[in-house]
Design an enzyme around this catalytic site. Structure first.
Site, PDB file in Angstrom:
ATOM      1  N   GLU A  13       0.813  -1.219   0.000  1.00  0.00           N
ATOM      2  CA  GLU A  13       0.000   0.000   0.000  1.00  0.00           C
ATOM      3  C   GLU A  13       0.849   1.273   0.000  1.00  0.00           C
ATOM      4  O   GLU A  13       0.340   2.349  -0.293  1.00  0.00           O
ATOM      5  CB  GLU A  13      -0.953  -0.001   1.209  1.00  0.00           C
ATOM      6  CG  GLU A  13      -2.028  -1.072   1.081  1.00  0.00           C
ATOM      7  CD  GLU A  13      -2.830  -1.287   2.356  1.00  0.00           C
ATOM      8  OE1 GLU A  13      -3.949  -1.784   2.258  1.00  0.00           O
ATOM      9  OE2 GLU A  13      -2.314  -0.996   3.456  1.00  0.00           O
ATOM     10  N   GLY A  79     -12.787  -4.377   2.511  1.00  0.00           N
ATOM     11  CA  GLY A  79     -13.852  -5.281   2.085  1.00  0.00           C
ATOM     12  C   GLY A  79     -15.142  -4.490   1.906  1.00  0.00           C
ATOM     13  O   GLY A  79     -15.470  -3.639   2.736  1.00  0.00           O
ATOM     14  N   MET A 175      -9.095  -2.456   8.835  1.00  0.00           N
ATOM     15  CA  MET A 175      -8.577  -2.727  10.177  1.00  0.00           C
ATOM     16  C   MET A 175      -7.796  -1.569  10.812  1.00  0.00           C
ATOM     17  O   MET A 175      -7.184  -1.755  11.860  1.00  0.00           O
ATOM     18  CB  MET A 175      -7.718  -3.999  10.125  1.00  0.00           C
ATOM     19  CG  MET A 175      -8.521  -5.205   9.631  1.00  0.00           C
ATOM     20  SD  MET A 175      -7.579  -6.718   9.439  1.00  0.00           S
ATOM     21  CE  MET A 175      -7.229  -7.145  11.128  1.00  0.00           C
ATOM     22  N   GLU A 176      -7.799  -0.390  10.176  1.00  0.00           N
ATOM     23  CA  GLU A 176      -6.999   0.714  10.721  1.00  0.00           C
ATOM     24  C   GLU A 176      -7.698   2.073  10.753  1.00  0.00           C
ATOM     25  O   GLU A 176      -7.404   2.909  11.615  1.00  0.00           O
ATOM     26  CB  GLU A 176      -5.693   0.891   9.897  1.00  0.00           C
ATOM     27  CG  GLU A 176      -4.738  -0.275   9.926  1.00  0.00           C
ATOM     28  CD  GLU A 176      -5.105  -1.367   8.940  1.00  0.00           C
ATOM     29  OE1 GLU A 176      -5.797  -1.064   7.934  1.00  0.00           O
ATOM     30  OE2 GLU A 176      -4.725  -2.529   9.166  1.00  0.00           O
ATOM     31  N   ASP A 199     -12.263  -7.060  -1.876  1.00  0.00           N
ATOM     32  CA  ASP A 199     -13.090  -8.262  -1.663  1.00  0.00           C
ATOM     33  C   ASP A 199     -14.457  -7.836  -1.126  1.00  0.00           C
ATOM     34  O   ASP A 199     -14.667  -6.674  -0.822  1.00  0.00           O
ATOM     35  CB  ASP A 199     -12.405  -9.225  -0.686  1.00  0.00           C
ATOM     36  CG  ASP A 199     -12.127  -8.556   0.654  1.00  0.00           C
ATOM     37  OD1 ASP A 199     -11.010  -8.050   0.846  1.00  0.00           O
ATOM     38  OD2 ASP A 199     -13.046  -8.481   1.488  1.00  0.00           O
TER      39      ASP A 199
HETATM   40  N1  ADE Z   1      -9.096  -5.308   4.179  1.00  0.00           N
HETATM   41  C1  ADE Z   1      -9.408  -5.757   2.955  1.00  0.00           C
HETATM   42  N2  ADE Z   1     -10.445  -6.609   2.998  1.00  0.00           N
HETATM   43  C2  ADE Z   1     -10.801  -6.721   4.299  1.00  0.00           C
HETATM   44  C3  ADE Z   1     -11.778  -7.468   4.993  1.00  0.00           C
HETATM   45  N3  ADE Z   1     -12.602  -8.290   4.337  1.00  0.00           N
HETATM   46  N4  ADE Z   1     -11.856  -7.329   6.347  1.00  0.00           N
HETATM   47  C4  ADE Z   1     -11.020  -6.514   7.001  1.00  0.00           C
HETATM   48  N5  ADE Z   1     -10.062  -5.793   6.394  1.00  0.00           N
HETATM   49  C5  ADE Z   1      -9.948  -5.882   5.056  1.00  0.00           C
END
Ligand code: ADE
Length: 236
Positions: A13, A79, A175-176, A199
């Site tokens: 990234e 996601g 997650m951040e 995703d």
């Molecule tokens: N970063 C990318 N895809 C994610 C997901 N499904 N859950 C948490 N962080 C992500």
């Protein structure tokens, strides 16, 4: 003078941005390397924070305390929590909140951090405008503005995804972002999160993530660079 702190969780990234910076110097703090230089003429400090909220918050605080950044951006992948957001599409944060914080037994509203006066930390309107315009340049018609939900969890099941949607009404999960948002909020530093979808955060996520991680991460870096150029042109 403006100085933009740029935080990405993973190497992929931030590496594109490092390749595009001029006059780079680096220093290590708490195990992470901070790269200072110019991106599109704007003074920036780029760091790979590592995965999760604690890593993100400590890097954001180091950028504020040791580098005096005036603005913060979190770039990376996420996601999708929304049917209209497909892989490769972009999300710009209106605000950011946690999906895994719970002090409900003490009477706090769902996901609210005690001591904070908001549950979702609002992004800066001017940075939102710059990020949105940059996103539209890279992927026209595929940029959405909305909430980002963060937690210390890779979301890869339909049930978990549905639970996060009903709790947060967010467009995407990662997650951040909210940890960086909270740090920015406490320091009075304007921030924005920009994410590309890798995703769908459901049972297909484990398959899709490795396939689309690189494309989505590079797309985000492209948007971040264009956004830096737009910020450089703005008065402080
Ligand atoms: N970063 C990318 N895809 C994610 C997901 N499904 N859950 C948490 N962080 C992500």
């Amino acid at each position: 003078m403006k100085k933009l702190g740029i935080i990405g969780a993973m190497r992929i990234e931030v590496e594109t941005l490092l390749g595009q910076m001029e006059k780079v110097s680096s220093a290590c703090h708490a195990g992470s390397d901070y790269y200072e230089g110019l991106l599109e003429g704007l003074p920036v400090v780029v760091v790979q924070c590592g995965v999760g909220k604690v890593n993100a918050a400590l890097c954001a605080q180091i950028l504020c305390s040791c580098y005096g950044v005036t603005h913060l951006v979190n770039t990376g992948i996420a996601g999708s929590l929304c049917k209209e957001l497909d892989i490769g599409d972009l999300v710009i944060s209106q605000d950011a909140m946690y999906h895994d914080f719970d002090c409900g037994p003490f009477g706090y509203p769902a996901e609210m951090v005690p001591g904070m006066d908001v549950t979702a930390f609002p992004a800066d309107p001017d940075m939102i405008r710059c990020a949105f315009a940059a996103g539209e340049t890279v992927n026209p018609g595929h940029v959405k503005l909305g909430r980002v939900a963060s937690g210390d969890q890779f979301v890869a099941s339909k049930d978990k995804k549905e639970a996060i949607i009903s709790l947060t009404q967010a467009l995407c999960t990662e997650m951040e972002g909210a940890a960086i948002a909270q740090t920015a909020y406490r320091n009075g530093v304007p921030f924005v999160i920009l994410r590309a979808i890798s995703d769908k955060a459901d049972d297909s996520a484990e398959m899709d993530y490795p396939t689309f991680e690189t494309i989505a991460a590079h797309r985000c870096a492209q948007v971040t660079r264009i956004m830096a150029g737009k910020l450089a042109d703005r008065p402080l």
